[in-house]
Design an enzyme around this catalytic site. Structure first.
Site, short mmCIF file in Angstrom:
data_model
loop_
_atom_site.label_atom_id
_atom_site.label_comp_id
_atom_site.label_asym_id
_atom_site.label_seq_id
_atom_site.Cartn_x
_atom_site.Cartn_y
_atom_site.Cartn_z
N HIS A 10 -7.53 3.81 7.66
CA HIS A 10 -8.89 4.37 7.51
C HIS A 10 -9.33 5.36 8.59
O HIS A 10 -10.43 5.75 8.90
CB HIS A 10 -9.81 3.30 7.13
CG HIS A 10 -9.28 2.51 5.98
ND1 HIS A 10 -9.26 3.06 4.87
CD2 HIS A 10 -9.17 1.21 5.84
CE1 HIS A 10 -8.98 2.22 3.96
NE2 HIS A 10 -8.91 1.03 4.55
N HIS B 262 0.26 -10.65 3.53
CA HIS B 262 0.05 -9.51 4.16
C HIS B 262 0.06 -9.62 5.75
O HIS B 262 0.21 -10.88 6.25
CB HIS B 262 -1.28 -8.96 3.84
CG HIS B 262 -1.22 -8.08 2.43
ND1 HIS B 262 -1.05 -6.81 2.73
CD2 HIS B 262 -1.27 -8.60 1.34
CE1 HIS B 262 -0.71 -6.07 1.43
NE2 HIS B 262 -1.12 -7.15 0.64
N ASP C 51 1.47 -0.70 -7.00
CA ASP C 51 2.70 -0.51 -7.29
C ASP C 51 3.59 -1.83 -7.19
O ASP C 51 3.39 -2.52 -6.04
CB ASP C 51 3.39 0.61 -6.11
CG ASP C 51 4.44 1.07 -6.24
OD1 ASP C 51 5.22 0.82 -7.30
OD2 ASP C 51 4.80 2.39 -5.51
#
Lengths: 376, 376, 376, 376
Positions: free
Chosen positions: A17, A104, A339
């Site tokens: 970002h 993650h 995805d």
């Protein structure tokens, strides 16, 4: 940290970002013809959301060279490159922001840095790899000039669907000898050069998507026309550097070179690569290549080939029972489209990292060769 | 080259026929209690030709600290260490000297350096690892003090005989949670903690020996009590450094962490390691550990475990059709006794390299923690 | 090459006629408050052609942070920064393009890189220092937070006009104890805190300009509130790193610390810095400071002070008899306006490099302190 | 820390009371003829207490090569070297042990490492330089082979007695062009090649000794036959690396290259080194050499020359009023004999460090040259 290489050295910056992502490539040989056109194609191959190759002129993720070239040639000074981020504002993640996403990097980044980035995993973002791919494209161009080095990666496995990667299998060895990037891309977005296997892989990805789930894969990479003598014993054996490079990519869980894990079961008498004198190249070569082109940490002139395992994508639409940052039980499901398999997009990234390792080692060996010529 | 690490840094020297082998370890924390007695045990475990553990007082490969300690404590200055070579004269290899040994480093060393060492493969000699093991013992002592870190490696496969290494298998996870070095060594020279599998492995090695052949193996290593937050994104992710370390060892062909290559087939919904709040440690932990203790390149506090593939030993007594340095066809067979499987001896070396990686990363993170505490 | 530092590490790119100049700063502690407003002031001080400080909002050489911060705080990830070049086209130098400018880097860059940049000296351009100053501003902010470290550089000599820099002179020592950046800038563009000397210096610069000539100068820098224990024996003694940093600046010819070259003549009995116990700080301090705040390569908590010699500017309007690239005799004179003395502009650059050295060493020592606390 | 260099890299270990001191030299070109006889002479020149050169066969500080050579030639693998310490037991310093010696490293080492070595200053001991000198001898041999590089250092100042070091003085320039090590050593233990000045220097040292005091000095070093193109912009300019190398030596307080600090006063029109075409070498050379052989951080083929300031020896027999570690006032006087001036012994150390810098930079540039030849 964020630098890689000794003489051919890339340093990257950027997360998802911020304003831009990019890199500085130091040690590029002076006098090399280089423009953005040399770099853009691999960046375009890396882009998400492509069902086929998009036209280079209309792309996103467009790279701009900032320094180090003049009139289309490198000056030998560092090459700054950047790609703008389109989405520069930290997201409002609302609910999902309360959860460290399972598998993650949200939780480990918070623990390590003591601050929570809006993107969660900071530099673990796939966008970080843009700088690597841009730098790798320069390395590749140099290697091409220097030794006509060819680097081709392809998807060799998705879920349980795979190309046989047995170092003893003549068909696999033949594939390594001949496969081209054109063949890899021709096979469709799955980037497996065997059309039959490619179809089955595509089916496996679609199945995962339909189950709101994800699936992993393996990327195999071959490097042809490698000069003999690359690799720096003992800690920087060529395979050690390649393993380092590949395991530095997001979502990787394994690396094997030559016969790899399967080679463990092959007795020495079959595993040893016997020498013969090759008239064509006028030097010793090996009949087999279980070594994967590297012996004692040093390239022997045969094809280098290795495989990299990528785990299943962590972001899935299916609900997962997990916990919030403050320890409360809860259920998390990713919104939007995801995805279910990223292996095909890893292709140019694996190629880039391989090129960076090779270019750096070639530069170091060039120095040794020159010094040896002086003293011996 | 011959150095490894950033803040905790080892530099090694030595090959098989020189005066001594050794290392300089820089960056060892000052004030650590340290004598040769802390280092010798792992060197003794590394020694060849041992059918059981020899008494520490009567050993060969005895290490001498040269510098950096006083009255049994480290000064914070570099620690020089050396182990004398017994066989310091270059061999007369007669006939075999004409041949680059297949799948050895003789040929690549000659090509790289332009000079032929009597030992053939120069630093690819197993003796080179002595410096690593000595340095690793210091790293381990520091890690023990710092966080009670435990590092245990064991043989998990010889040829096709193996312990199940499936990250989804509770028995394997339990083994990782509990296995000790005592258990590993108790199982006999094969260093597999499962007695039944150990016997089958021993049989596999004997079969290879009887066939004048050799066979490969896999070493699995677990690191327990790892502090959260180790690893330096992006190029120096913790698994990348571990892969680098392991593939820098002689005869290695593969590395996998956590679920590894097998994990590719596990869908994300099963592969993701869900979080829960652990009352005992008062922090988030994960229910499963497919990640192998590292997420986003950073340790998450769960056990780190990985496996390393070692190919079959290249030196075999069986005749091999190969070529001489000058390209003539010929047949080569090794004289004397040869170890048909070196995996057990790799155990302390794998542990040493793991310790070096961890200690270096812990030192770097200690700096970041301190800096963060200042500015935040 | 283009990187500097170990844990706090800057990599720069850019020369005078490319798109932008900039840097990547890796290893910045996470959680530090940081915006462009922290960086711009020193960049503005560095700018050429300023007769007084320009308003920060209306400036050229404006820096843009690309990555590594969010909501005004650092994330611990690399901070990319860039400043656009206004003049991005290679110049047409016509006649002067035939000459390697005497005492510039045109000739050596051509010899080293084998290619002639339009700018002549490539990265020897003063614009290259922009990345250093930007990075240094971050280092400085960290040092301020950590230890209230103060870094103040000033012009102590122009031509033969000088402030007495004698380490035995109480007036000089007092100046080092008290001088502020405000005082330095208040003295006018010459940046010498002694108004009388400043006037004489200004006169010397004007004389040089009137003679179409140039003149050199010395920058002295003091660092106050330095933590004890910084510097890495033996090759990276703190003064060695400072000397490296300063001699990496364009046009520098010398570095001295503490008593420096003059100290050679002072007998040991007067040069030795006797210890006394300081009640206020509750520790040993030294009565004199001939050592310049560093002993054995390690900071001792006293003020660090050093001086850097900058040669006369190489670009002069006066005609010089010299030779063309192809060896023909000729006469060269620079066109346009040229700054006859650049020492004042070097002030923020010297401060930046000092900050980079200190921040890196502080981070390294923080790690050692933490490790020592564990083991001792 | 304890390593220096990138491709030609030395790592040292050892302090005054440990078993041995030594080094590992990595990156030495393979095939170089090398035995202890190449290394011993400079070590012998470095030894303390020598009134004239001792016979090489009967010396102390004898070096033993441990690895990296075979049959008198380098293998390209790391060269381990060691020199035994005669006095391996920590001293009983009794009274003086209570005091941090003024302007020694006792206090800063204690603060940095949190532990007090018996020797006080740990690695600040002069014995640490043995490893540097040994490594430098190898670097020098390579440079000699590569480009007939000559490195000669000499004492140019003791106290206020000095050789004129003015870059504008033809006599000084002539001295730099011609001075040899034989001349330097012929002048007696003071190692100043001008006999008249040498006598005055010797007198100055004797005066210091008679006053139970000490005195400083300056070492000047010239490097001839330097290849054009060495040095790595921007942070590793050749002069920056030389400054780093020299300021890493014990007791140094300053470094200047070319015109140095005095050059500040010379206007650009006189300071600029005008080019001319030299028929003999068939290339551009400069009429003057105020630059000291380096422009833009890159060697230009002219003589490199620099000077290094060494402060007065800190150990003196005269009583000094100072404080104990625990802050009590007291008076300290060194027992026994002490060298009142160490500058002459620094000669081979300065030469060694210069050789290490040059060899490393030559290796790096050899790589660039080779790469440029490929791509251009």
């Amino acid at each position: 940290m964020s630098s890689f290489g000794t003489l051919f050295k890339v340093t990257t910056y950027g997360e998802s970002h911020c304003k831009s992502v990019g890199c500085i490539v130091d040690g590029v040989p002076p006098g090399l013809e280089l423009t953005e056109d040399d770099i853009q194609p691999q960046l375009t191959r890396r882009r998400p959301g492509q069902s086929k190759l998009t036209t280079p002129r209309n792309e996103k993720d467009r790279v701009f060279i900032q320094s180090g070239t003049e009139k289309g040639k490198t000056l030998g000074t560092p090459i700054g490159m950047l790609v703008a981020n389109e989405d520069q504002r930290p997201h409002d993640y609302s609910e999902t922001d309360l959860y460290p996403r399972p598998s993650h990097a949200d939780y480990t980044y918070l623990c390590k840095y003591g601050i929570k980035a809006a993107s969660g995993g900071g530099r673990s973002s796939a966008r970080e790899t843009i700088g690597r791919v841009a730098a790798g494209a320069i390395a590749e161009k140099f290697l091409k000039k220097a030794n006509n080095v060819e680097i081709v990666a392809f998807v060799s496995q998705v879920g349980s669907v795979k190309i046989n990667r047995d170092a003893q299998d003549p068909k696999f060895i033949e594939l390594l000898n001949t496969v081209t990037r054109e063949q890899v891309d021709a096979a469709g977005p799955i980037r497996c050069p065997d059309p039959t296997v490619a179809d089955a892989m595509t089916k496996a990805v679609e199945d995962a998507r339909d189950s709101k789930d994800s699936i992993g894969g393996v990327v195999t990479c071959v490097i042809r026309n490698v000069p003999i003598g690359l690799g720096e014993p003992v800690f920087d054996k060529l395979e050690a550097q390649l393993a380092h490079a590949m395991l530095s990519l997001p979502a990787t869980k394994g690396f094997e070179i030559g016969s790899g894990f399967a080679g463990v079961e092959i007795p020495g008498s079959k595993h040893n690569d016997a020498f013969y004198f090759d008239e064509e190249t006028n030097r010793l070569r090996t009949k087999t290549n279980n070594s994967g082109g590297i012996q004692g940490g040093i390239s022997n002139g045969e094809n280098i080939y290795f495989s990299v395992a990528f785990k299943s994508v962590a972001t899935i639409s299916k609900e997962q029972a997990t916990a919030t940052y403050d320890g409360k039980k809860g259920v998390l499901a990713a919104r939007g489209r995801h995805d279910p398999n990223v292996t095909p997009r890893a292709i140019p990234i694996v190629e880039a990292m391989a090129a960076l390792v090779l270019a750096d080692n070639l530069l170091i060996q060039k120095s040794r060769d020159a010094a040896h010529a002086i003293v011996a």
